[in-house]
Design a protein around this motif. Structure first.
Motif, PDB file in Angstrom:
ATOM      1  N   VAL A 287      30.236  51.615  67.159  1.00 39.74           N
ATOM      2  CA  VAL A 287      30.112  51.238  68.644  1.00 39.74           C
ATOM      3  C   VAL A 287      28.613  51.879  68.942  1.00 39.74           C
ATOM      4  N   LYS A 291      23.834  52.444  74.235  1.00 37.41           N
ATOM      5  CA  LYS A 291      23.523  51.510  75.438  1.00 37.41           C
ATOM      6  C   LYS A 291      24.449  51.788  76.387  1.00 37.41           C
ATOM      7  N   ASN A 294      28.571  50.958  76.549  1.00 40.51           N
ATOM      8  CA  ASN A 294      28.574  50.961  75.308  1.00 40.51           C
ATOM      9  C   ASN A 294      28.875  49.513  74.852  1.00 40.51           C
ATOM     10  N   GLU A 295      28.490  49.213  73.457  1.00 37.16           N
ATOM     11  CA  GLU A 295      29.031  47.979  73.119  1.00 37.16           C
ATOM     12  C   GLU A 295      29.142  48.066  71.536  1.00 37.16           C
ATOM     13  N   ARG A 339      38.695  44.806  75.816  1.00 40.29           N
ATOM     14  CA  ARG A 339      38.425  43.674  76.291  1.00 40.29           C
ATOM     15  C   ARG A 339      38.706  42.208  75.849  1.00 40.29           C
ATOM     16  N   ASN A 342      35.691  39.759  76.313  1.00 41.43           N
ATOM     17  CA  ASN A 342      34.481  39.972  76.028  1.00 41.43           C
ATOM     18  C   ASN A 342      34.687  40.997  74.493  1.00 41.43           C
ATOM     19  N   ARG A 344      32.592  41.876  72.771  1.00 47.04           N
ATOM     20  CA  ARG A 344      31.237  42.663  72.633  1.00 47.04           C
ATOM     21  C   ARG A 344      31.525  44.291  73.088  1.00 47.04           C
ATOM     22  N   TYR A 345      32.512  44.138  74.331  1.00 50.47           N
ATOM     23  CA  TYR A 345      32.552  45.393  74.880  1.00 50.47           C
ATOM     24  C   TYR A 345      34.237  45.737  74.662  1.00 50.47           C
TER      25      TYR A 345
END
Length: 388
Positions: A287, A291, A294-295, A339, A342, A344-345
């Protein structure tokens, strides 16, 4: 009753990732004043006792305050989770850990009320030494009260003190201590002397109020965190090794049996993506916490089957060795939501939990949420259920 709270274990992992902590500083004794309860117990160490299989099969349940309004502590949610842990996961032990004395004792009481074996372990950080010892004493007194009422209880005075307790490694916060370790500026001999002194204080505090089995959860790197296990009745190890062959786990774990004391695996587990077991205790480090939000870094392939297979293999090893206890880390990590819409998250990728939290409104910090079982939940439940 509420004490000053410290950083949660999950919170540390997030912060450690932000400063790029390397695996080199992460995991990896008959007790003086041995209790009468311990003296009456048969050998459960895996070194010749007649007990077969794990004696206690459990899961870690962290009782932090929550990082957002939506994941704030809920007594009602805790009570339902404990019911599920007993009835659906088929665990017989609940490892109650985290900070906040009120939350710790409420959860321990619920577990005892439902007939579970209680492993109570306050884990506090970034607060003064005296407050940590006071919290150990308060939790120990409550554990002793449960024990005298007939509950099955072990008490652990804490977890990896070198990391959480100020004054052992230079630095006012967990992150500062991690940074100093990374820089290589820490006098390791002095650090280990300080660690030994505090561990002895914690053990003395625990024994002064609790008269059952006393333990501590150490990193599995004995050279980094040597523990005087003469101070404790049960050896506790946070275990995150990976080997292709099961025999290698047995070979590694046998070294903890040389004290002829019960061995408890106080944490074990991995994350739900391809390659996570090989990352060991650093599986969470996918992670980008710099950012907001967070991603996930890079291309990570979700695989609940990978997580389930690893936990199943480890439990088979622990059963074959007849260890005292094993607690899967952990039941739920509310602040790492899944998620599916998504990836990415999908912070649940970096979670060791057996369940995946799903928010009603994914982008709202105050959103309600529920958890759903991962494949690892079912893998653990099948093994625990067969032994129930």
């Amino acid at each position: 009753m509420e004490k000053t709270t410290g950083i949660s274990r999950a919170g540390f992992l997030a912060g450690a990732a932000a400063v790029g902590l390397a695996g080199a500083v992460l995991p990896a004794g008959q007790a003086a004043g041995q209790s009468a309860a311990t003296a009456r117990e048969p050998d459960r160490s895996g070194t010749g006792g007649k007990h077969r299989g794990l004696r206690h099969r459990g899961v870690v349940y962290t009782v932090g305050a929550g990082e957002t309004p939506g994941t704030a502590w809920s007594a009602a949610r805790m009570r339902e989770d404990v019911r599920v842990i007993r009835d659906d996961l088929h665990a017989d032990t609940l490892d109650v850990t985290g900070d906040g004395v009120d939350r710790l004792v409420a959860t321990a009481a619920e577990a005892a009320e439902r007939g579970l074996h209680v492993w109570l372990q306050p884990t506090l950080g970034d607060i003064p030494e005296k407050e940590i010892l006071d919290s150990i004493a308060e939790c120990g007194r409550f554990a002793e009260r449960l024990r005298r009422q007939g509950a099955s209880v072990d008490f652990s005075v804490g977890c990896e003190f070198w990391l959480f307790v100020p004054g052992i490694v230079p630095g006012e916060t967990v992150l500062e201590r991690v940074e100093n370790l990374q820089k290589g500026t820490v006098d390791m001999a002095r650090m280990q002397r300080r660690l030994a002194r505090f561990t002895a204080k914690a053990a003395k505090t625990g024994r002064s109020v609790f008269h059952g089995r006393l333990s501590y959860a150490a990193a599995q790197d004995e050279e980094f965190e040597p523990v005087d296990w003469h101070l404790f009745d049960v050896i506790g190890i946070d275990y995150y090794s990976y080997f292709p062959q099961r025999a290698d786990y047995v070979r590694e774990l046998r070294r903890y049996l040389r004290w002829s004391k019960p061995l408890a695996i106080t944490e074990f587990g991995t994350c739900a993506y391809v390659g996570a077991p090989e990352a060991g205790g650093m599986g969470w480090n996918i992670v980008d916490y710099t950012k907001e939000p967070n991603e996930i870094k890079g291309h990570v392939v979700r695989s609940e089957r990978t997580q389930a297979a690893y936990l199943g293999d480890l439990l088979d090893v622990f059963e074959s060795m007849g260890l005292y206890a094993a607690m899967a880390f952990e039941f739920v990590t509310p602040d790492a939501p899944h998620r599916p819409d998504n990836p990415r998250y999908d912070l649940d990728l970096a979670s060791y939990a057996l369940t995946k939290p799903i928010k009603d409104r994914p982008d709202d910090p105050a959103s309600g949420w529920h958890w759903e079982p991962k494949e690892a939940f079912h893998a653990v439940a099948r093994r625990y259920g067969r032994r129930a």
